[in-house]
Design a protein around this motif. Sequence first.
Motif, PDB file in Angstrom:
ATOM      1  N   MET A   8     -34.662 -25.146 132.214  1.00 16.32           N
ATOM      2  CA  MET A   8     -33.415 -24.497 132.500  1.00 16.32           C
ATOM      3  C   MET A   8     -33.377 -24.452 134.168  1.00 16.32           C
ATOM      4  SD  MET A   8     -30.590 -23.328 131.230  1.00 16.32           S
ATOM      5  CE  MET A   8     -29.288 -22.328 131.542  1.00 16.32           C
ATOM      6  N   LYS A   9     -34.333 -23.707 134.620  1.00 16.32           N
ATOM      7  CA  LYS A   9     -34.441 -23.414 135.910  1.00 16.32           C
ATOM      8  C   LYS A   9     -34.115 -24.734 136.726  1.00 16.32           C
ATOM      9  CE  LYS A   9     -35.735 -20.697 139.554  1.00 16.32           C
ATOM     10  NZ  LYS A   9     -34.656 -19.773 140.118  1.00 16.32           N
ATOM     11  N   ASN A  10     -34.691 -25.657 136.447  1.00 19.11           N
ATOM     12  CA  ASN A  10     -34.701 -27.001 137.094  1.00 19.11           C
ATOM     13  C   ASN A  10     -33.152 -27.359 137.009  1.00 19.11           C
ATOM     14  OD1 ASN A  10     -35.311 -29.229 138.485  1.00 19.11           O
ATOM     15  ND2 ASN A  10     -36.335 -30.291 136.818  1.00 19.11           N
ATOM     16  N   LEU A  11     -32.717 -27.492 135.871  1.00 19.48           N
ATOM     17  CA  LEU A  11     -31.149 -27.782 135.751  1.00 19.48           C
ATOM     18  C   LEU A  11     -30.362 -27.089 136.762  1.00 19.48           C
ATOM     19  CD1 LEU A  11     -29.150 -29.661 134.149  1.00 19.48           C
ATOM     20  CD2 LEU A  11     -29.095 -27.988 132.452  1.00 19.48           C
ATOM     21  N   LEU A  12     -30.460 -25.738 136.919  1.00 18.89           N
ATOM     22  CA  LEU A  12     -29.642 -24.926 137.579  1.00 18.89           C
ATOM     23  C   LEU A  12     -29.846 -24.974 138.923  1.00 18.89           C
ATOM     24  CD1 LEU A  12     -27.667 -22.379 137.305  1.00 18.89           C
ATOM     25  CD2 LEU A  12     -29.447 -20.801 137.371  1.00 18.89           C
ATOM     26  N   ASP A  13     -30.901 -25.434 139.316  1.00 20.32           N
ATOM     27  CA  ASP A  13     -31.253 -25.929 140.817  1.00 20.32           C
ATOM     28  C   ASP A  13     -30.657 -27.155 141.243  1.00 20.32           C
ATOM     29  OD1 ASP A  13     -32.829 -23.659 141.254  1.00 20.32           O
ATOM     30  OD2 ASP A  13     -34.585 -24.678 140.900  1.00 20.32           O
ATOM     31  N   ARG A  14     -30.243 -28.104 140.356  1.00 23.50           N
ATOM     32  CA  ARG A  14     -29.602 -29.358 140.687  1.00 23.50           C
ATOM     33  C   ARG A  14     -28.154 -28.990 140.893  1.00 23.50           C
ATOM     34  NH1 ARG A  14     -31.089 -33.497 135.880  1.00 23.50           N
ATOM     35  NH2 ARG A  14     -32.861 -34.374 136.901  1.00 23.50           N
ATOM     36  N   VAL A  15     -27.474 -27.961 140.220  1.00 24.59           N
ATOM     37  CA  VAL A  15     -26.022 -27.854 140.682  1.00 24.59           C
ATOM     38  C   VAL A  15     -25.838 -27.294 142.031  1.00 24.59           C
ATOM     39  CG1 VAL A  15     -24.385 -26.429 139.904  1.00 24.59           C
ATOM     40  CG2 VAL A  15     -25.573 -27.036 138.110  1.00 24.59           C
ATOM     41  N   PRO A  16     -24.905 -27.851 142.737  1.00 21.20           N
ATOM     42  CA  PRO A  16     -24.603 -27.496 144.390  1.00 21.20           C
ATOM     43  C   PRO A  16     -24.403 -25.849 144.302  1.00 21.20           C
ATOM     44  CG  PRO A  16     -23.456 -29.226 143.833  1.00 21.20           C
ATOM     45  CD  PRO A  16     -23.952 -28.908 142.434  1.00 21.20           C
ATOM     46  N   LEU A  17     -24.971 -25.283 145.533  1.00 24.04           N
ATOM     47  CA  LEU A  17     -24.560 -23.760 145.390  1.00 24.04           C
ATOM     48  C   LEU A  17     -23.125 -23.637 145.368  1.00 24.04           C
ATOM     49  CD1 LEU A  17     -26.020 -21.222 146.183  1.00 24.04           C
ATOM     50  CD2 LEU A  17     -25.848 -21.678 148.502  1.00 24.04           C
ATOM     51  N   PHE A  18     -22.356 -24.238 146.020  1.00 23.25           N
ATOM     52  CA  PHE A  18     -20.939 -24.069 146.133  1.00 23.25           C
ATOM     53  C   PHE A  18     -20.552 -23.690 144.685  1.00 23.25           C
ATOM     54  CE2 PHE A  18     -16.415 -25.714 145.686  1.00 23.25           C
ATOM     55  CZ  PHE A  18     -15.996 -24.719 146.822  1.00 23.25           C
ATOM     56  N   PHE A  19     -20.684 -24.574 143.531  1.00 21.66           N
ATOM     57  CA  PHE A  19     -20.400 -24.409 141.955  1.00 21.66           C
ATOM     58  C   PHE A  19     -20.962 -23.022 141.514  1.00 21.66           C
ATOM     59  CE2 PHE A  19     -19.659 -29.162 142.883  1.00 21.66           C
ATOM     60  CZ  PHE A  19     -18.279 -28.979 143.016  1.00 21.66           C
ATOM     61  N   ARG A  20     -22.086 -22.540 142.011  1.00 21.44           N
ATOM     62  CA  ARG A  20     -22.757 -21.228 141.252  1.00 21.44           C
ATOM     63  C   ARG A  20     -21.987 -20.115 142.073  1.00 21.44           C
ATOM     64  NH1 ARG A  20     -28.568 -21.953 142.010  1.00 21.44           N
ATOM     65  NH2 ARG A  20     -28.147 -23.474 143.700  1.00 21.44           N
ATOM     66  N   ASN A  21     -21.236 -20.299 143.076  1.00 20.27           N
ATOM     67  CA  ASN A  21     -20.626 -19.238 143.780  1.00 20.27           C
ATOM     68  C   ASN A  21     -19.663 -18.267 142.845  1.00 20.27           C
ATOM     69  OD1 ASN A  21     -19.255 -17.470 145.705  1.00 20.27           O
ATOM     70  ND2 ASN A  21     -19.033 -19.095 147.001  1.00 20.27           N
ATOM     71  N   PHE A  22     -19.738 -17.215 142.934  1.00 22.43           N
ATOM     72  CA  PHE A  22     -18.991 -16.169 142.245  1.00 22.43           C
ATOM     73  C   PHE A  22     -17.536 -16.348 142.368  1.00 22.43           C
ATOM     74  CE2 PHE A  22     -16.704 -12.205 141.806  1.00 22.43           C
ATOM     75  CZ  PHE A  22     -16.766 -11.796 140.522  1.00 22.43           C
ATOM     76  N   TYR A  23     -17.059 -16.444 143.635  1.00 22.20           N
ATOM     77  CA  TYR A  23     -15.451 -16.830 143.750  1.00 22.20           C
ATOM     78  C   TYR A  23     -14.948 -18.092 143.318  1.00 22.20           C
ATOM     79  CZ  TYR A  23     -16.602 -12.681 146.993  1.00 22.20           C
ATOM     80  OH  TYR A  23     -16.846 -11.504 147.326  1.00 22.20           O
ATOM     81  N   PHE A  24     -15.682 -19.030 143.455  1.00 22.94           N
ATOM     82  CA  PHE A  24     -15.396 -20.500 143.001  1.00 22.94           C
ATOM     83  C   PHE A  24     -15.334 -20.256 141.468  1.00 22.94           C
ATOM     84  CE2 PHE A  24     -16.748 -24.251 141.062  1.00 22.94           C
ATOM     85  CZ  PHE A  24     -15.464 -25.034 141.346  1.00 22.94           C
TER      86      PHE A  24
END
Length: 100
Positions: free
Chosen positions: A1-17
């Motif tokens: 799960m951690k590995n999958l979350l690391d694949r998502v770009p940081l921009f898409f994990r942003n709270f505002y986005f």
Amino acid sequence: MKNLLDRVPLFFRNFYFLSTLFFVVWLAFVDSNDLFLQAQLSTKKAELEEAKRFYQDKILQVKNDQAALNNNPDLLEKMAREKYLMKKPNEDLFIVVREE
């Protein structure tokens, strides 16, 4: 799960986005005034505006006809005879119907 979350770009994990994305999805699909309802209302508005123009043109035409009839007694008599089949008391009225 951690590995999958690391694949998502940081921009898409942003709270505002994520908040903005949730807000847009909510307004577009879930809200009582969603996009589909707005499209239907826009179509209905266009139909009603077209009907309004039609009736305004008809009102103008009737007012012009009324003014013409008030100013011209010959036209008034012609219209009464042709449209309403009126006649003078000492006349006979014959209606000719053409077969097509």
